[in-house]
Design a protein around this motif. Structure first.
Motif, PDB file in Angstrom:
ATOM      1  N   ALA A 225       0.815  -1.227   0.000  1.00  0.00           N
ATOM      2  CA  ALA A 225       0.000   0.000   0.000  1.00  0.00           C
ATOM      3  C   ALA A 225       0.849   1.277   0.000  1.00  0.00           C
ATOM      4  O   ALA A 225       0.339   2.364   0.216  1.00  0.00           O
ATOM      5  CB  ALA A 225      -0.975   0.024   1.178  1.00  0.00           C
ATOM      6  N   SER A 226       2.148   1.127  -0.261  1.00  0.00           N
ATOM      7  CA  SER A 226       3.010   2.306  -0.358  1.00  0.00           C
ATOM      8  C   SER A 226       2.885   2.931  -1.737  1.00  0.00           C
ATOM      9  O   SER A 226       2.264   2.375  -2.644  1.00  0.00           O
ATOM     10  CB  SER A 226       4.473   1.900  -0.138  1.00  0.00           C
ATOM     11  OG  SER A 226       4.938   1.119  -1.246  1.00  0.00           O
ATOM     12  N   ILE A 227       3.485   4.105  -1.894  1.00  0.00           N
ATOM     13  CA  ILE A 227       3.781   4.625  -3.224  1.00  0.00           C
ATOM     14  C   ILE A 227       5.304   4.752  -3.295  1.00  0.00           C
ATOM     15  O   ILE A 227       5.972   4.915  -2.270  1.00  0.00           O
ATOM     16  CB  ILE A 227       3.091   5.964  -3.528  1.00  0.00           C
ATOM     17  CG1 ILE A 227       3.569   7.067  -2.578  1.00  0.00           C
ATOM     18  CG2 ILE A 227       1.575   5.811  -3.465  1.00  0.00           C
ATOM     19  CD1 ILE A 227       3.064   8.457  -2.959  1.00  0.00           C
ATOM     20  N   SER A 228       5.864   4.638  -4.485  1.00  0.00           N
ATOM     21  CA  SER A 228       7.323   4.590  -4.629  1.00  0.00           C
ATOM     22  C   SER A 228       7.916   5.997  -4.700  1.00  0.00           C
ATOM     23  O   SER A 228       8.517   6.414  -5.693  1.00  0.00           O
ATOM     24  CB  SER A 228       7.703   3.760  -5.855  1.00  0.00           C
ATOM     25  OG  SER A 228       7.244   2.436  -5.689  1.00  0.00           O
ATOM     26  N   LEU A 229       7.707   6.711  -3.591  1.00  0.00           N
ATOM     27  CA  LEU A 229       8.266   8.052  -3.409  1.00  0.00           C
ATOM     28  C   LEU A 229       8.998   8.040  -2.078  1.00  0.00           C
ATOM     29  O   LEU A 229       8.417   7.718  -1.044  1.00  0.00           O
ATOM     30  CB  LEU A 229       7.153   9.103  -3.399  1.00  0.00           C
ATOM     31  CG  LEU A 229       7.585  10.550  -3.122  1.00  0.00           C
ATOM     32  CD1 LEU A 229       8.522  11.059  -4.209  1.00  0.00           C
ATOM     33  CD2 LEU A 229       6.351  11.465  -3.017  1.00  0.00           C
ATOM     34  N   HIS A 230      10.289   8.392  -2.126  1.00  0.00           N
ATOM     35  CA  HIS A 230      11.157   8.235  -0.962  1.00  0.00           C
ATOM     36  C   HIS A 230      11.933   9.521  -0.705  1.00  0.00           C
ATOM     37  O   HIS A 230      12.589  10.038  -1.616  1.00  0.00           O
ATOM     38  CB  HIS A 230      12.137   7.075  -1.229  1.00  0.00           C
ATOM     39  CG  HIS A 230      13.041   6.744  -0.095  1.00  0.00           C
ATOM     40  ND1 HIS A 230      12.603   6.190   1.085  1.00  0.00           N
ATOM     41  CD2 HIS A 230      14.399   6.871   0.037  1.00  0.00           C
ATOM     42  CE1 HIS A 230      13.644   5.979   1.894  1.00  0.00           C
ATOM     43  NE2 HIS A 230      14.736   6.391   1.275  1.00  0.00           N
ATOM     44  N   ALA A 231      11.824  10.047   0.514  1.00  0.00           N
ATOM     45  CA  ALA A 231      12.622  11.216   0.906  1.00  0.00           C
ATOM     46  C   ALA A 231      14.047  10.723   1.148  1.00  0.00           C
ATOM     47  O   ALA A 231      14.370  10.214   2.217  1.00  0.00           O
ATOM     48  CB  ALA A 231      12.043  11.859   2.154  1.00  0.00           C
ATOM     49  N   ARG A 232      14.886  10.852   0.150  1.00  0.00           N
ATOM     50  CA  ARG A 232      16.181  10.173   0.100  1.00  0.00           C
ATOM     51  C   ARG A 232      17.298  10.905   0.842  1.00  0.00           C
ATOM     52  O   ARG A 232      18.124  10.295   1.506  1.00  0.00           O
ATOM     53  CB  ARG A 232      16.576   9.975  -1.370  1.00  0.00           C
ATOM     54  CG  ARG A 232      17.973   9.449  -1.620  1.00  0.00           C
ATOM     55  CD  ARG A 232      18.159   8.043  -1.103  1.00  0.00           C
ATOM     56  NE  ARG A 232      19.440   7.479  -1.581  1.00  0.00           N
ATOM     57  CZ  ARG A 232      19.985   6.376  -1.104  1.00  0.00           C
ATOM     58  NH1 ARG A 232      19.390   5.705  -0.131  1.00  0.00           N
ATOM     59  NH2 ARG A 232      21.132   5.928  -1.575  1.00  0.00           N
ATOM     60  N   HIS A 233      17.355  12.227   0.693  1.00  0.00           N
ATOM     61  CA  HIS A 233      18.518  12.962   1.202  1.00  0.00           C
ATOM     62  C   HIS A 233      18.075  14.290   1.802  1.00  0.00           C
ATOM     63  O   HIS A 233      17.145  14.930   1.318  1.00  0.00           O
ATOM     64  CB  HIS A 233      19.506  13.206   0.055  1.00  0.00           C
ATOM     65  CG  HIS A 233      20.694  14.025   0.442  1.00  0.00           C
ATOM     66  ND1 HIS A 233      21.773  13.502   1.136  1.00  0.00           N
ATOM     67  CD2 HIS A 233      20.974  15.345   0.260  1.00  0.00           C
ATOM     68  CE1 HIS A 233      22.663  14.459   1.345  1.00  0.00           C
ATOM     69  NE2 HIS A 233      22.199  15.575   0.818  1.00  0.00           N
ATOM     70  N   ILE A 234      18.776  14.678   2.860  1.00  0.00           N
ATOM     71  CA  ILE A 234      18.514  15.990   3.459  1.00  0.00           C
ATOM     72  C   ILE A 234      19.825  16.581   3.924  1.00  0.00           C
ATOM     73  O   ILE A 234      20.729  15.857   4.367  1.00  0.00           O
ATOM     74  CB  ILE A 234      17.494  15.861   4.621  1.00  0.00           C
ATOM     75  CG1 ILE A 234      16.863  17.209   4.943  1.00  0.00           C
ATOM     76  CG2 ILE A 234      18.121  15.231   5.862  1.00  0.00           C
ATOM     77  CD1 ILE A 234      15.556  17.090   5.684  1.00  0.00           C
ATOM     78  N   GLU A 235      19.955  17.887   3.773  1.00  0.00           N
ATOM     79  CA  GLU A 235      21.163  18.566   4.262  1.00  0.00           C
ATOM     80  C   GLU A 235      20.804  19.952   4.773  1.00  0.00           C
ATOM     81  O   GLU A 235      19.944  20.640   4.203  1.00  0.00           O
ATOM     82  CB  GLU A 235      22.257  18.624   3.201  1.00  0.00           C
ATOM     83  CG  GLU A 235      21.885  19.276   1.902  1.00  0.00           C
ATOM     84  CD  GLU A 235      23.004  19.163   0.869  1.00  0.00           C
ATOM     85  OE1 GLU A 235      23.363  20.214   0.304  1.00  0.00           O
ATOM     86  OE2 GLU A 235      23.501  18.047   0.635  1.00  0.00           O
ATOM     87  N   PHE A 236      21.448  20.325   5.870  1.00  0.00           N
ATOM     88  CA  PHE A 236      21.153  21.614   6.496  1.00  0.00           C
ATOM     89  C   PHE A 236      22.255  21.926   7.501  1.00  0.00           C
ATOM     90  O   PHE A 236      23.090  21.072   7.820  1.00  0.00           O
ATOM     91  CB  PHE A 236      19.786  21.590   7.191  1.00  0.00           C
ATOM     92  CG  PHE A 236      19.641  20.511   8.245  1.00  0.00           C
ATOM     93  CD1 PHE A 236      19.835  20.783   9.597  1.00  0.00           C
ATOM     94  CD2 PHE A 236      19.296  19.211   7.882  1.00  0.00           C
ATOM     95  CE1 PHE A 236      19.700  19.799  10.563  1.00  0.00           C
ATOM     96  CE2 PHE A 236      19.151  18.214   8.840  1.00  0.00           C
ATOM     97  CZ  PHE A 236      19.365  18.506  10.186  1.00  0.00           C
ATOM     98  N   ILE A 237      22.256  23.149   7.989  1.00  0.00           N
ATOM     99  CA  ILE A 237      23.183  23.550   9.047  1.00  0.00           C
ATOM    100  C   ILE A 237      22.478  23.322  10.381  1.00  0.00           C
ATOM    101  O   ILE A 237      21.359  23.793  10.582  1.00  0.00           O
ATOM    102  CB  ILE A 237      23.599  25.030   8.894  1.00  0.00           C
ATOM    103  CG1 ILE A 237      24.274  25.255   7.532  1.00  0.00           C
ATOM    104  CG2 ILE A 237      24.529  25.430  10.029  1.00  0.00           C
ATOM    105  CD1 ILE A 237      25.545  24.467   7.316  1.00  0.00           C
TER     106      ILE A 237
END
Length: 232
Positions: free
Chosen positions: A196-208
């Motif tokens: 029941a997922s959708i194939s959308l993935h929060a893959r990478h994040i960058e911040f200070i």
């Protein structure tokens, strides 16, 4: 995976943690914050994890900084202190947090790389957004950048970066160019994923880091799935 099967602290995947911030890899089906379903949200699971790990008496402070749609997976940031929360919120508002998503689509996009600009209007009755080419009443401008980063046997892997954060933005804007996300019945894909997922993935994040002022860069492991595995 049923939507009722939610994370618990024994299988919570923590990707980064210090005194002020905790970043977890959300599973499909988890809700970030409580809603009308009454299902246990990820925020409560993280609180339980912190309470147990540090043997904290009483209530645990946890601030929700942003959300992911229930069927999506990937990086979610929570604030562990009241000092970090407003600073993280400010980073999101000022777009000083870099977020990269991966999306699997069956149809090849019209261009290998492009910027999509639409005006999205949300329909609260069916919890869907519609993309318009020009501004209409109650619509919000939506901008994203995508590029094809891999061609699989039956799918295309897109890297997506958002300039704005609108309701279902990636889902509706990709669907609008004929590329609904794998498993996303709501926006035009022809069949659901088994979990029941959708194939959308929060893959990478960058911040200070909002307190330590140090650069943070985190990748979320992909879901255990044959198609996702082929992306690596």
């Amino acid at each position: 995976m049923s939507n009722k099967i939610l994370s618990n602290k024994s299988n919570l995947q923590v990707l980064f943690e210090d005194n002020h911030i905790i970043v977890v890899n959300k599973r499909a089906g988890d809700i970030v914050q409580g809603d009308k379903t009454g299902d246990k949200p990820l925020s409560d699971v993280v609180k339980e994890y912190i309470k147990d790990k540090y043997n904290k008496p009483g209530n645990v402070y946890l601030g929700t900084v942003h959300r992911l749609d229930r069927p999506t997976t990937g990086l979610v940031i929570f604030a562990k202190t009241s000092k970090a929360l407003p600073r993280l919120n400010k980073l999101f508002v000022s777009k000083d947090i870099g977020k990269t998503y991966w999306a699997l689509v069956k149809n090849e996009p019209p261009k290998q790389e492009d910027t999509l600009v639409n005006w999205l209007k949300k329909n609260p009755k069916n919890n869907k957004s519609k993309a318009h080419t020009k501004e209409v009443p109650d619509s919000k401008k939506a901008i994203l950048h995508y590029k094809v980063i891999k061609k699989l046997d039956n799918y295309f892997l897109l890297e997506v970066n958002l300039e704005t954060g609108r309701h279902h933005q990636i889902r509706v804007q990709l669907s609008n160019i004929g590329c609904p996300i794998k498993g996303d019945l709501k926006y035009g894909f022809d069949r659901s994923n088994k979990d029941a997922s959708i194939s959308l993935h929060a893959r990478h994040i960058e911040f200070i880091h909002p307190v330590k002022n140090e650069p943070i860069s985190i990748d979320a492991p992909l879901p255990e799935d044959a198609v996702w595995n082929a992306c690596l």
